[in-house]
Design a protein around this motif. Structure first.
Motif, PDB file in Angstrom:
ATOM      1  N   GLU A   1       0.841  -1.026  -0.033  1.00 46.06           N
ATOM      2  CA  GLU A   1      -0.072   0.105  -0.176  1.00 46.06           C
ATOM      3  C   GLU A   1       0.907   1.253   0.151  1.00 46.06           C
ATOM      4  OE1 GLU A   1      -3.638   0.930   0.306  1.00 46.06           O
ATOM      5  OE2 GLU A   1      -2.571   2.616  -0.357  1.00 46.06           O
ATOM      6  N   ASP A   2       0.481   2.326  -0.967  1.00 48.37           N
ATOM      7  CA  ASP A   2       1.617   3.273  -0.975  1.00 48.37           C
ATOM      8  C   ASP A   2       0.916   4.585  -0.325  1.00 48.37           C
ATOM      9  OD1 ASP A   2      -0.468   3.216  -3.146  1.00 48.37           O
ATOM     10  OD2 ASP A   2       0.649   5.084  -3.859  1.00 48.37           O
ATOM     11  N   ASN A   3      -0.239   4.313   0.195  1.00 44.27           N
ATOM     12  CA  ASN A   3      -1.045   5.663   0.908  1.00 44.27           C
ATOM     13  C   ASN A   3      -0.342   5.509   2.360  1.00 44.27           C
ATOM     14  OD1 ASN A   3      -2.391   7.031   2.752  1.00 44.27           O
ATOM     15  ND2 ASN A   3      -4.255   6.830   1.319  1.00 44.27           N
TER      16      ASN A   3
ATOM     17  N   ALA B   1      -1.366   2.936   5.345  1.00 41.60           N
ATOM     18  CA  ALA B   1      -0.758   2.017   5.741  1.00 41.60           C
ATOM     19  C   ALA B   1      -0.193   1.877   7.167  1.00 41.60           C
ATOM     20  CB  ALA B   1       0.663   1.796   4.820  1.00 41.60           C
TER      21      ALA B   1
ATOM     22  N   TRP C   1       5.612  -4.595   5.341  1.00 42.40           N
ATOM     23  CA  TRP C   1       5.174  -3.417   4.694  1.00 42.40           C
ATOM     24  C   TRP C   1       5.837  -3.009   3.348  1.00 42.40           C
ATOM     25  CZ3 TRP C   1       5.901   2.307   5.400  1.00 42.40           C
ATOM     26  CH2 TRP C   1       5.363   3.108   4.310  1.00 42.40           C
TER      27      TRP C   1
ATOM     28  N   ASP D   1      -2.770  -3.170  -2.723  1.00 40.23           N
ATOM     29  CA  ASP D   1      -3.564  -2.211  -3.368  1.00 40.23           C
ATOM     30  C   ASP D   1      -3.110  -1.995  -4.690  1.00 40.23           C
ATOM     31  OD1 ASP D   1      -4.724   0.603  -3.465  1.00 40.23           O
ATOM     32  OD2 ASP D   1      -3.018   1.626  -3.600  1.00 40.23           O
TER      33      ASP D   1
ATOM     34  N   LEU E   1      -0.212   1.441  -7.581  1.00 41.19           N
ATOM     35  CA  LEU E   1       1.101   1.643  -6.843  1.00 41.19           C
ATOM     36  C   LEU E   1       1.977   2.111  -7.625  1.00 41.19           C
ATOM     37  CD1 LEU E   1       1.296  -2.370  -5.623  1.00 41.19           C
ATOM     38  CD2 LEU E   1       0.766  -0.284  -4.147  1.00 41.19           C
TER      39      LEU E   1
ATOM     40  N   LEU F   1      -7.233  -4.335  -2.683  1.00 42.83           N
ATOM     41  CA  LEU F   1      -7.959  -2.932  -2.295  1.00 42.83           C
ATOM     42  C   LEU F   1      -8.436  -2.307  -3.609  1.00 42.83           C
ATOM     43  CD1 LEU F   1      -5.680  -2.066   0.798  1.00 42.83           C
ATOM     44  CD2 LEU F   1      -7.790  -3.398   0.935  1.00 42.83           C
TER      45      LEU F   1
ATOM     46  N   LYS G   1     -12.085   0.873  -1.174  1.00 41.76           N
ATOM     47  CA  LYS G   1     -11.781   1.936  -0.130  1.00 41.76           C
ATOM     48  C   LYS G   1     -12.784   2.897  -0.488  1.00 41.76           C
ATOM     49  CE  LYS G   1      -6.752   1.540  -0.903  1.00 41.76           C
ATOM     50  NZ  LYS G   1      -5.682   2.295  -1.416  1.00 41.76           N
TER      51      LYS G   1
END
Ligand code: CA
Length: 222
Positions: free
Chosen positions: A7-9, A13, A29, A51, A54, A78, A101
Motif C-alpha cells: 500500500e503506497d498511501n 498503511a 509493509w 493495493d 501503486l 484493495l 476504499k
C-alpha cells in the motif's frame, strides 16, 4: 500468520499495520509494486493485501506476475471506491477477495480471518476450530467445552497458527518464519516457552514434540 501489506498511501498503511499487529499478525509493509513482485515470491507469506494503484508497477501486474509464477498465497485486493471495473480486473487476475476504499478496518480483519480459514480447509466454519478448541479471534481467547481460556498475545498467535495447521509437523524455524515479521529477531527458545505455556493451559497432549523435527498440534485431543 505472516502478512504482506502492499500500500503506497502512508497514513493508511500506518493505520493498517498497527491494526493488523493488534490482531496478532506479523506484517511486512511495502509501497512499491516492483519490490512487491520480488518479496511476495521470496518470503513465506500466509496472505497478501494488495493495493491496485501503486508506484513502480500497478497492483494488477504484480498479481498477474505472482500467479504466472504459480504463487498460490491468498491475495485480497484493495480497490478504488465504486470501481467495479477494478474489482472485475482484480478477480480475473487471480485475487481471492477484494475490499473497496474506504473501508472499516474491522471488515478487513473479518475478511482476512475468513480467507485464511478457507485456504486451510475450514471454509464451512464461522470460527477457527481444531482439536476440540474454538478460537475467538476477535477477543483472542480460546473456548473448550464452553469454558473460556485466556491467552497472552504471543500464545494466541502461536495457537492460531497451530489450529490452521492441525496434525502437521511444524519445525521451529518454520513457525518462526510465519510468526515474526522480517524485522524481528527470531529466537526459537522463546517459541519453546510459549509452547509450554499453551500445554499448561490446554493439556500436554495438545502439542506433541517430534524430536529433531518440531511440533505437531492436535494429533490426540486432550
Ligand atoms: Ca495507491
Amino acid at each position: 500468520m505472516r502478512l504482506l501489506l502492499v500500500e503506497d498511501n502512508v497514513p493508511l498503511a500506518d493505520e493498517l499495520l498497527a491494526g493488523l499487529q493488534r490482531q496478532g499478525y506479523a506484517v511486512d509493509w511495502l509501497a512499491d509494486g516492483r519490490d512487491a513482485v520480488y518479496q511476495g515470491r521470496s518470503e513465506p507469506y500466509d496472505l497478501i493485501i494488495l493495493d491496485l494503484g501503486l508506484p513502480g508497477l500497478p497492483g494488477l501486474d504484480v498479481l498477474a506476475q505472482w500467479r504466472a509464477a504459480a504463487l498460490a498465497i491468498p491475495v485480497l485486493v484493495l480497490t478504488a471506491r465504486d470501481s467495479w471495473a477494478e474489482r472485475i480486473e482484480g478477480l480475473k487476475a487471480g485475487a481471492d477477495d477484494y475490499l473497496s476504499k474506504p473501508f472499516h478496518p474491522e471488515e478487513l480483519y473479518l475478511r482476512i480471518q475468513a480467507l485464511l480459514r478457507r485456504s486451510h480447509g475450514q471454509a464451512n466454519q464461522p470460527t477457527l476450530q481444531a482439536a476440540g478448541l474454538h478460537l475467538d479471534e476477535g477477543r483472542q481467547c480460546v473456548l473448550r467445552d464452553g469454558a473460556e481460556i485466556q491467552l497472552t498475545a504471543a500464545e494466541f498467535r502461536l495457537l492460531r497458527y497451530f489450529m490452521l495447521h492441525p496434525e502437521q509437523i511444524l519445525s521451529k524455524s518454520h513457525l518462526a518464519e510465519h510468526l515474526y515479521d522480517g524485522e524481528t529477531e527470531r529466537d526459537s527458545n522463546v517459541l519453546e516457552v510459549h509452547v509450554n505455556h499453551l500445554r499448561r493451559k490446554l493439556g500436554r497432549s495438545v502439542i506433541e514434540t517430534r524430536r529433531g523435527q518440531g511440533y505437531r498440534f492436535g494429533a490426540s485431543p486432550a
